[in-house]
Write a protein that holds these residues in place. Sequence first.
Motif, PDB file in Angstrom:
ATOM      1  N   GLU A  20      17.405  76.420  -0.232  1.00 52.93           N
ATOM      2  CA  GLU A  20      18.064  76.108   1.027  1.00 52.93           C
ATOM      3  C   GLU A  20      17.621  74.722   1.526  1.00 52.93           C
ATOM      4  OE1 GLU A  20      16.847  79.302   3.493  1.00 52.93           O
ATOM      5  OE2 GLU A  20      18.186  80.762   2.535  1.00 52.93           O
ATOM      6  N   PRO A  21      18.543  73.938   2.074  1.00 47.99           N
ATOM      7  CA  PRO A  21      18.170  72.617   2.595  1.00 47.99           C
ATOM      8  C   PRO A  21      17.091  72.718   3.665  1.00 47.99           C
ATOM      9  CG  PRO A  21      20.542  72.776   2.365  1.00 47.99           C
ATOM     10  CD  PRO A  21      20.005  74.155   2.127  1.00 47.99           C
ATOM     11  N   ARG A  22      16.197  71.741   3.655  1.00 51.18           N
ATOM     12  CA  ARG A  22      15.097  71.709   4.614  1.00 51.18           C
ATOM     13  C   ARG A  22      15.068  70.358   5.320  1.00 51.18           C
ATOM     14  NH1 ARG A  22       9.444  74.088   3.006  1.00 51.18           N
ATOM     15  NH2 ARG A  22       9.450  74.119   5.299  1.00 51.18           N
ATOM     16  N   ALA A  23      14.872  70.409   6.638  1.00 53.55           N
ATOM     17  CA  ALA A  23      14.897  69.205   7.472  1.00 53.55           C
ATOM     18  C   ALA A  23      13.525  68.550   7.466  1.00 53.55           C
ATOM     19  CB  ALA A  23      15.325  69.561   8.891  1.00 53.55           C
ATOM     20  N   LEU A  24      13.174  67.934   6.350  1.00 50.13           N
ATOM     21  CA  LEU A  24      11.834  67.378   6.155  1.00 50.13           C
ATOM     22  C   LEU A  24      11.852  65.893   5.820  1.00 50.13           C
ATOM     23  CD1 LEU A  24      10.117  70.269   4.145  1.00 50.13           C
ATOM     24  CD2 LEU A  24       9.558  69.502   6.468  1.00 50.13           C
ATOM     25  N   SER A  25      12.923  65.192   6.138  1.00 49.49           N
ATOM     26  CA  SER A  25      13.005  63.793   5.719  1.00 49.49           C
ATOM     27  C   SER A  25      11.889  62.951   6.328  1.00 49.49           C
ATOM     28  CB  SER A  25      14.367  63.205   6.088  1.00 49.49           C
ATOM     29  OG  SER A  25      14.563  63.191   7.485  1.00 49.49           O
ATOM     30  N   THR A  26      11.527  63.207   7.578  1.00 50.04           N
ATOM     31  CA  THR A  26      10.471  62.410   8.212  1.00 50.04           C
ATOM     32  C   THR A  26       9.156  62.564   7.454  1.00 50.04           C
ATOM     33  OG1 THR A  26      11.514  62.605  10.390  1.00 50.04           O
ATOM     34  CG2 THR A  26       9.180  62.017  10.335  1.00 50.04           C
ATOM     35  N   ALA A  27       8.819  63.809   7.098  1.00 48.06           N
ATOM     36  CA  ALA A  27       7.579  64.056   6.369  1.00 48.06           C
ATOM     37  C   ALA A  27       7.631  63.452   4.974  1.00 48.06           C
ATOM     38  CB  ALA A  27       7.318  65.563   6.284  1.00 48.06           C
ATOM     39  N   THR A  91      26.872  68.265  -2.135  1.00 44.53           N
ATOM     40  CA  THR A  91      26.877  69.176  -0.986  1.00 44.53           C
ATOM     41  C   THR A  91      25.884  70.284  -1.289  1.00 44.53           C
ATOM     42  OG1 THR A  91      28.692  70.492  -1.936  1.00 44.53           O
ATOM     43  CG2 THR A  91      29.299  68.796  -0.331  1.00 44.53           C
ATOM     44  N   SER A  92      25.444  70.964  -0.243  1.00 45.86           N
ATOM     45  CA  SER A  92      24.546  72.100  -0.442  1.00 45.86           C
ATOM     46  C   SER A  92      25.339  73.321  -0.887  1.00 45.86           C
ATOM     47  CB  SER A  92      23.809  72.428   0.859  1.00 45.86           C
ATOM     48  OG  SER A  92      23.112  73.655   0.730  1.00 45.86           O
ATOM     49  N   PRO A  93      24.980  73.933  -2.020  1.00 49.53           N
ATOM     50  CA  PRO A  93      25.649  75.173  -2.401  1.00 49.53           C
ATOM     51  C   PRO A  93      25.373  76.326  -1.436  1.00 49.53           C
ATOM     52  CG  PRO A  93      24.632  74.144  -4.312  1.00 49.53           C
ATOM     53  CD  PRO A  93      24.118  73.422  -3.095  1.00 49.53           C
ATOM     54  N   LEU A  94      24.201  76.323  -0.818  1.00 46.47           N
ATOM     55  CA  LEU A  94      23.794  77.407   0.076  1.00 46.47           C
ATOM     56  C   LEU A  94      24.131  77.077   1.520  1.00 46.47           C
ATOM     57  CD1 LEU A  94      20.398  78.064  -1.669  1.00 46.47           C
ATOM     58  CD2 LEU A  94      22.270  79.703  -1.521  1.00 46.47           C
ATOM     59  N   PRO A  95      24.315  78.095   2.354  1.00 45.50           N
ATOM     60  CA  PRO A  95      24.625  77.841   3.764  1.00 45.50           C
ATOM     61  C   PRO A  95      23.550  77.004   4.438  1.00 45.50           C
ATOM     62  CG  PRO A  95      25.015  80.149   3.215  1.00 45.50           C
ATOM     63  CD  PRO A  95      24.326  79.542   2.027  1.00 45.50           C
ATOM     64  N   VAL A  96      23.956  76.155   5.361  1.00 41.33           N
ATOM     65  CA  VAL A  96      23.028  75.261   6.043  1.00 41.33           C
ATOM     66  C   VAL A  96      23.585  74.911   7.415  1.00 41.33           C
ATOM     67  CG1 VAL A  96      24.122  73.246   4.953  1.00 41.33           C
ATOM     68  CG2 VAL A  96      21.820  73.030   5.903  1.00 41.33           C
ATOM     69  N   THR A 122      26.465  65.400   3.322  1.00 40.26           N
ATOM     70  CA  THR A 122      27.015  65.115   1.999  1.00 40.26           C
ATOM     71  C   THR A 122      26.223  63.971   1.383  1.00 40.26           C
ATOM     72  OG1 THR A 122      28.616  63.503   2.851  1.00 40.26           O
ATOM     73  CG2 THR A 122      29.341  65.810   2.720  1.00 40.26           C
ATOM     74  N   CYS A 123      26.170  63.954   0.052  1.00 38.77           N
ATOM     75  CA  CYS A 123      25.393  62.937  -0.662  1.00 38.77           C
ATOM     76  C   CYS A 123      26.296  62.177  -1.624  1.00 38.77           C
ATOM     77  CB  CYS A 123      24.244  63.587  -1.433  1.00 38.77           C
ATOM     78  SG  CYS A 123      22.999  64.348  -0.367  1.00 38.77           S
ATOM     79  N   GLY A 124      26.352  60.883  -1.428  1.00 41.93           N
ATOM     80  CA  GLY A 124      27.184  60.030  -2.270  1.00 41.93           C
ATOM     81  C   GLY A 124      26.355  59.068  -3.090  1.00 41.93           C
ATOM     82  N   CYS A 125      27.048  58.311  -3.906  1.00 47.59           N
ATOM     83  CA  CYS A 125      26.444  57.249  -4.703  1.00 47.59           C
ATOM     84  C   CYS A 125      27.270  55.988  -4.475  1.00 47.59           C
ATOM     85  CB  CYS A 125      26.427  57.614  -6.182  1.00 47.59           C
ATOM     86  SG  CYS A 125      25.759  56.315  -7.258  1.00 47.59           S
ATOM     87  N   HIS A 126      26.626  54.946  -3.989  1.00 45.67           N
ATOM     88  CA  HIS A 126      27.298  53.680  -3.727  1.00 45.67           C
ATOM     89  C   HIS A 126      26.822  52.646  -4.738  1.00 45.67           C
ATOM     90  CE1 HIS A 126      27.368  55.075   0.759  1.00 45.67           C
ATOM     91  NE2 HIS A 126      28.166  55.800  -0.016  1.00 45.67           N
ATOM     92  N   VAL A 127      27.763  51.934  -5.332  1.00 43.92           N
ATOM     93  CA  VAL A 127      27.443  50.936  -6.350  1.00 43.92           C
ATOM     94  C   VAL A 127      27.817  49.556  -5.831  1.00 43.92           C
ATOM     95  CG1 VAL A 127      27.797  50.189  -8.733  1.00 43.92           C
ATOM     96  CG2 VAL A 127      27.871  52.635  -8.174  1.00 43.92           C
TER      97      VAL A 127
END
Length: 363
Positions: A20-27, A91-96, A122-127
């Motif tokens: 499951e996605p976790r809101a830990l970007s700051t850490a 995208t996250s497969p699991l609910p978030v 959502t997560c993209g890739c930019h070139v």
Amino acid sequence: MVRTVGVEEELLLVDAHSGEPRALSTAVLAVAERRSEGDSAFEPELHDQQLEFATEPRRDMRELADEVRRWRAEAAESAARAGAAVVALATSPLPVSPSVGQGERYRWLADRFGRTTQEQLTCGCHVHVSVVSDEEGVGVLDRVRTWLPVLLALSSNSPFWQGRDTTYSSYRSRVWGRWPSAGPVEIFGSAERYHEEVQALIQTGVLRDKGMIYFDARLSHRYPTVEIRVADVCLDPADTVLLATLVRGLVETAAREWRAGDPPDPAGASVLRMAAWQAGRSGLEGQLLHPRTMRPEPAADVIAALLRHVRGALEDSHDFASAEQALMDVLERGTGARTQRELLARTGSLRDAVAECVSRTLG
């Protein structure tokens, strides 16, 4: 001179056990900063459940491949020390229930766009590919438009949303399209016209600044590059390198056409939206709209047409053989979307599928 190419990738932060996605970007960012002694490639993103890294501009695709793998490994190690894992899923497969980051810009987006912002995990890739001037850059933008849906199909890696199969290969592209400036555009014809259009959009008051010009391809407002923004983040880092290789080939081919005075394909933005929808729907599993005719053809045939289109540029940069083999590999094993569905079919569990994708993120 071979053009430089750089990649920006967005990654999901997930619980190593539940997926499951976790809101830990700051850490995670704090750990990465300490590990790199202030020289980190990572940045926060719109939501606390993700982070982004950017490579250096590279001319050698082997160096780019090494750097993509390096930063994915660094992200994994930093996340582990913060009690999480990273996974390259669009995208996250699991609910978030995503949490918007605390930056002033992110709060403005949340206030301005409401649920669109809230649901935009959502997560993209930019070139980014170097260009010598804005005029060349706009000449490139006008001539790569019809090929961008093919890149979306190649990168498709988001079949699940909130615990359910969407029936799309790239559902990220559908969610991303909710932004008012996102998607394909008409032919500009000149740098002056491009900048006039950007300024007109900002003057509407709907957008905050140039950073919110979310065209599928744009002139970067920070670097002397064309920025191709259409792709999902790729599960396999080898596919990221393939994507970057093809984008550079497309940019160089388009620049040569522009210098020769060859006109761009005239397809309008409305037809390109159909092509993008088809690419997001089927990925490489069905038909795509052929960039020359905008008629449906088998995906493998359209991929072959893309390779023929950029062959001269790829041969000149000594990338043709590796790109040809990498395309054959993707057509055989499928994109990240197919991999996710196969993992679910084998394990019967989205959590187990995410856990397997965590290891595959490192290549």
